[in-house]
Design a protein around this motif. Structure first.
Motif, PDB file in Angstrom:
ATOM      1  N   LEU A 247      31.618  50.758   5.906  1.00  0.00           N
ATOM      2  CA  LEU A 247      33.019  50.341   5.807  1.00  0.00           C
ATOM      3  C   LEU A 247      33.790  51.220   4.828  1.00  0.00           C
ATOM      4  O   LEU A 247      34.974  51.516   5.040  1.00  0.00           O
ATOM      5  N   LEU A 248      33.089  51.651   3.781  1.00  0.00           N
ATOM      6  CA  LEU A 248      33.758  52.495   2.802  1.00  0.00           C
ATOM      7  C   LEU A 248      34.144  53.831   3.420  1.00  0.00           C
ATOM      8  O   LEU A 248      35.200  54.413   3.098  1.00  0.00           O
ATOM      9  N   GLN A 249      33.326  54.323   4.341  1.00  0.00           N
ATOM     10  CA  GLN A 249      33.634  55.592   5.013  1.00  0.00           C
ATOM     11  C   GLN A 249      34.914  55.468   5.846  1.00  0.00           C
ATOM     12  O   GLN A 249      35.636  56.453   6.040  1.00  0.00           O
ATOM     13  N   ASN A 250      35.183  54.247   6.368  1.00  0.00           N
ATOM     14  CA  ASN A 250      36.391  54.009   7.150  1.00  0.00           C
ATOM     15  C   ASN A 250      37.525  53.462   6.282  1.00  0.00           C
ATOM     16  O   ASN A 250      38.555  53.008   6.816  1.00  0.00           O
ATOM     17  N   ASP A 251      37.285  53.460   4.992  1.00  0.00           N
ATOM     18  CA  ASP A 251      38.269  52.987   4.029  1.00  0.00           C
ATOM     19  C   ASP A 251      38.674  51.542   4.299  1.00  0.00           C
ATOM     20  O   ASP A 251      39.850  51.134   4.174  1.00  0.00           O
ATOM     21  N   ALA A 252      37.642  50.735   4.693  1.00  0.00           N
ATOM     22  CA  ALA A 252      37.885  49.344   5.059  1.00  0.00           C
ATOM     23  C   ALA A 252      37.368  48.367   4.007  1.00  0.00           C
ATOM     24  O   ALA A 252      37.409  47.140   4.224  1.00  0.00           O
ATOM     25  N   VAL A 253      36.889  48.858   2.913  1.00  0.00           N
ATOM     26  CA  VAL A 253      36.367  47.990   1.859  1.00  0.00           C
ATOM     27  C   VAL A 253      36.634  48.658   0.527  1.00  0.00           C
ATOM     28  O   VAL A 253      36.672  49.898   0.419  1.00  0.00           O
ATOM     29  N   ALA A 254      36.771  47.820  -0.497  1.00  0.00           N
ATOM     30  CA  ALA A 254      37.032  48.364  -1.830  1.00  0.00           C
ATOM     31  C   ALA A 254      35.754  48.971  -2.415  1.00  0.00           C
ATOM     32  O   ALA A 254      34.633  48.515  -2.155  1.00  0.00           O
ATOM     33  N   ARG A 255      35.961  50.010  -3.223  1.00  0.00           N
ATOM     34  CA  ARG A 255      34.826  50.661  -3.886  1.00  0.00           C
ATOM     35  C   ARG A 255      34.063  49.672  -4.768  1.00  0.00           C
ATOM     36  O   ARG A 255      32.841  49.709  -4.853  1.00  0.00           O
ATOM     37  N   GLN A 256      34.758  48.741  -5.391  1.00  0.00           N
ATOM     38  CA  GLN A 256      34.116  47.762  -6.273  1.00  0.00           C
ATOM     39  C   GLN A 256      33.123  46.910  -5.502  1.00  0.00           C
ATOM     40  O   GLN A 256      32.048  46.588  -6.001  1.00  0.00           O
ATOM     41  N   THR A 257      33.449  46.554  -4.301  1.00  0.00           N
ATOM     42  CA  THR A 257      32.538  45.747  -3.473  1.00  0.00           C
ATOM     43  C   THR A 257      31.257  46.514  -3.173  1.00  0.00           C
ATOM     44  O   THR A 257      30.154  45.969  -3.196  1.00  0.00           O
ATOM     45  N   VAL A 258      31.439  47.784  -2.893  1.00  0.00           N
ATOM     46  CA  VAL A 258      30.245  48.618  -2.630  1.00  0.00           C
ATOM     47  C   VAL A 258      29.373  48.720  -3.879  1.00  0.00           C
ATOM     48  O   VAL A 258      28.152  48.617  -3.817  1.00  0.00           O
ATOM     49  N   ASP A 259      30.026  48.892  -5.024  1.00  0.00           N
ATOM     50  CA  ASP A 259      29.248  49.001  -6.265  1.00  0.00           C
ATOM     51  C   ASP A 259      28.497  47.699  -6.572  1.00  0.00           C
ATOM     52  O   ASP A 259      27.341  47.720  -7.021  1.00  0.00           O
ATOM     53  N   GLN A 260      29.114  46.583  -6.317  1.00  0.00           N
ATOM     54  CA  GLN A 260      28.437  45.294  -6.536  1.00  0.00           C
ATOM     55  C   GLN A 260      27.232  45.135  -5.607  1.00  0.00           C
ATOM     56  O   GLN A 260      26.188  44.624  -5.993  1.00  0.00           O
ATOM     57  N   ALA A 261      27.423  45.558  -4.363  1.00  0.00           N
ATOM     58  CA  ALA A 261      26.313  45.482  -3.397  1.00  0.00           C
ATOM     59  C   ALA A 261      25.154  46.381  -3.837  1.00  0.00           C
ATOM     60  O   ALA A 261      23.968  46.021  -3.688  1.00  0.00           O
ATOM     61  N   GLN A 262      25.510  47.560  -4.375  1.00  0.00           N
ATOM     62  CA  GLN A 262      24.465  48.475  -4.860  1.00  0.00           C
ATOM     63  C   GLN A 262      23.700  47.857  -6.023  1.00  0.00           C
ATOM     64  O   GLN A 262      22.468  47.945  -6.104  1.00  0.00           O
ATOM     65  N   ALA A 263      24.420  47.200  -6.945  1.00  0.00           N
ATOM     66  CA  ALA A 263      23.779  46.547  -8.089  1.00  0.00           C
ATOM     67  C   ALA A 263      22.870  45.413  -7.632  1.00  0.00           C
ATOM     68  O   ALA A 263      21.756  45.219  -8.156  1.00  0.00           O
ATOM     69  N   THR A 264      23.347  44.660  -6.665  1.00  0.00           N
ATOM     70  CA  THR A 264      22.530  43.560  -6.129  1.00  0.00           C
ATOM     71  C   THR A 264      21.249  44.086  -5.499  1.00  0.00           C
ATOM     72  O   THR A 264      20.167  43.495  -5.629  1.00  0.00           O
ATOM     73  N   PHE A 265      21.372  45.212  -4.814  1.00  0.00           N
ATOM     74  CA  PHE A 265      20.195  45.827  -4.189  1.00  0.00           C
ATOM     75  C   PHE A 265      19.168  46.256  -5.243  1.00  0.00           C
ATOM     76  O   PHE A 265      17.961  46.003  -5.101  1.00  0.00           O
ATOM     77  N   GLU A 266      19.630  46.885  -6.305  1.00  0.00           N
ATOM     78  CA  GLU A 266      18.703  47.319  -7.361  1.00  0.00           C
ATOM     79  C   GLU A 266      18.044  46.126  -8.046  1.00  0.00           C
ATOM     80  O   GLU A 266      16.866  46.156  -8.376  1.00  0.00           O
ATOM     81  N   THR A 267      18.833  45.063  -8.246  1.00  0.00           N
ATOM     82  CA  THR A 267      18.261  43.842  -8.839  1.00  0.00           C
ATOM     83  C   THR A 267      17.195  43.245  -7.939  1.00  0.00           C
ATOM     84  O   THR A 267      16.137  42.781  -8.407  1.00  0.00           O
ATOM     85  N   SER A 268      17.432  43.264  -6.677  1.00  0.00           N
ATOM     86  CA  SER A 268      16.463  42.714  -5.713  1.00  0.00           C
ATOM     87  C   SER A 268      15.153  43.518  -5.750  1.00  0.00           C
ATOM     88  O   SER A 268      14.052  42.949  -5.653  1.00  0.00           O
ATOM     89  N   LYS A 269      15.294  44.838  -5.871  1.00  0.00           N
ATOM     90  CA  LYS A 269      14.076  45.650  -5.963  1.00  0.00           C
ATOM     91  C   LYS A 269      13.267  45.301  -7.210  1.00  0.00           C
ATOM     92  O   LYS A 269      12.035  45.209  -7.165  1.00  0.00           O
TER      93      LYS A 269
END
Length: 376
Positions: free
Chosen positions: A129-151
């Motif tokens: 979605l970020l590639q299509n400019d359909a989501v905020a960068r902050q949302t992507v960063d939060q998702a990335q943090a959640t992924f690292e926490t899950s690992k």
């Protein structure tokens, strides 16, 4: 007349003394006859002899069995004194709470894995979605943090599983090696504490060791024996006087000399397939003397001792000459001569009690002829 009589009385003792002196001078000197002796020839013969060291039988590998987890003993799977194989189950500690903890840890791992999968999907979707400019960068960063926490949570869950599995495995105590187990120190139902409660002791008895203490002067000798030895180098004598018929070898020499005693410990290894040697037994270790071999030997009865030194009389035609000798070990009725006489010398074995160095002798039977008498 009175004066003449006095002179005669005065001179009389001197006249008698002179006459007696002349009589003694005219008498011939006393000559002792040759002493009858018995002799034996010094021979060269095989001399095999051993040095003795007091020893103690020790198990080469001994382990005390203690629990790593707490709980009550719920199973004992051996007979006291049995030989148990490596890996055999010996004790069981109540496993129920450790099984439950393991199952919970596995469930936590499954949950962490599921969260990781969800976080992975979220990051993939938000990145697209970020590639299509359909989501905020902050949302992507939060998702990335959640992924690292899950690992990280997955890693924690895996560690929890490993810990729970280890505790569960500790609830079954197995033999660390093949050996003989002792008498159990706990009974069924006894409560044990981790690291403190002694359950039993197991020892490997084949091969087995014999520990001896040697003087520091012998260290080099045993280092040489550690490199090369034969089946006859070490012989073991048990406390009942019997001989152990298996050959030994040097297993280890201790790291240093005891400063107070000047001694060092040496361990000799013996095979013990027949289970004859037991941990703690007393024994005598016989070590082949390096001086063994073809040695000059004479009857031991030919030896005389004077102030801690040893002598023999050697027959030289009709003269007895005294020789100082250095003794080796006794072998039956003979003794090894390290120095002082040579093979073929005629040593006097009987009758030397009346001899002096350089005395006259004659070959005969001293017991029959009796003591020598002065010639007249």
């Amino acid at each position: 007349m009175n004066m003449k009589a006095k002179n005669i009385l005065f001179l009389g003792p001197f006249v008698m003394l002179g006459w007696t002196s002349c009589q003694q001078k005219s008498k011939p000197n006393t000559v002792l006859p040759p002493t009858p002796v018995g002799v034996a020839t010094a021979k060269v013969a095989e001399a095999v002899y051993y040095d003795q060291y007091q020893g103690t039988v020790v198990a080469i590998n001994t382990v005390e069995l203690r629990s790593e987890v707490s709980g009550f003993i719920t199973g004992i799977f051996f007979k006291d004194g049995d030989v148990v194989g490596k890996g055999k189950e010996l004790y069981e500690i109540d496993r129920r709470k450790y099984e439950a903890a393991y199952q919970q840890a596995e469930a936590n791992l499954l949950s962490a894995d599921a969260n990781l999968v969800k976080a992975q999907k979220d990051i993939d979707r938000y990145t697209m979605l970020l590639q299509n400019d359909a989501v905020a960068r902050q949302t992507v960063d939060q998702a990335q943090a959640t992924f690292e926490t899950s690992k990280a949570q997955v890693a924690v869950a895996k560690a929890g599983v490993l810990s729970a599995k280890t505790d569960l495995s500790y609830s079954i105590i197995t033999a660390p090696f093949t050996g003989r187990i002792g008498i159990s120190q706990v009974k069924l139902g006894a409560q044990v504490s981790p690291g403190t409660t002694l359950l039993n002791t197991i020892s490997a008895e084949n091969p087995i060791g014999v520990d001896v203490v040697i003087d520091e002067q012998d260290i080099d000798r045993f280092y040489k024996l550690q490199k090369t030895n034969t089946d006859s180098t070490f012989k073991l004598q048990l406390s009942d006087g019997s001989s152990y018929n298996k050959a030994g070898k040097v297993l280890a020499i201790d790291r240093g000399v005891a400063s107070g005693t000047g001694t060092i410990k040496v361990r000799i290894q013996f095979p013990n397939g027949d289970d004859v040697l037991k941990d703690g037994m007393s024994c005598v270790l016989n070590v082949l003397n390096s001086a063994s071999g073809q040695r000059v030997q004479i009857p031991y009865k030919a030896i005389t001792e004077q102030m801690g030194e040893f002598f023999v009389f050697v027959s030289q035609d009709t003269i007895a000459k005294q020789h100082k000798v250095k003794l080796g070990p006794r072998i039956g009725n003979d003794v090894v001569i390290m120095s002082g006489i040579e093979a073929g010398d005629k040593v006097i074995t009987d009758g030397f009690q009346r001899l002096r160095d350089g005395g006259k002798i004659t070959l005969g039977n001293p017991a029959q002829q009796g003591p020598a008498k002065a010639a007249k």
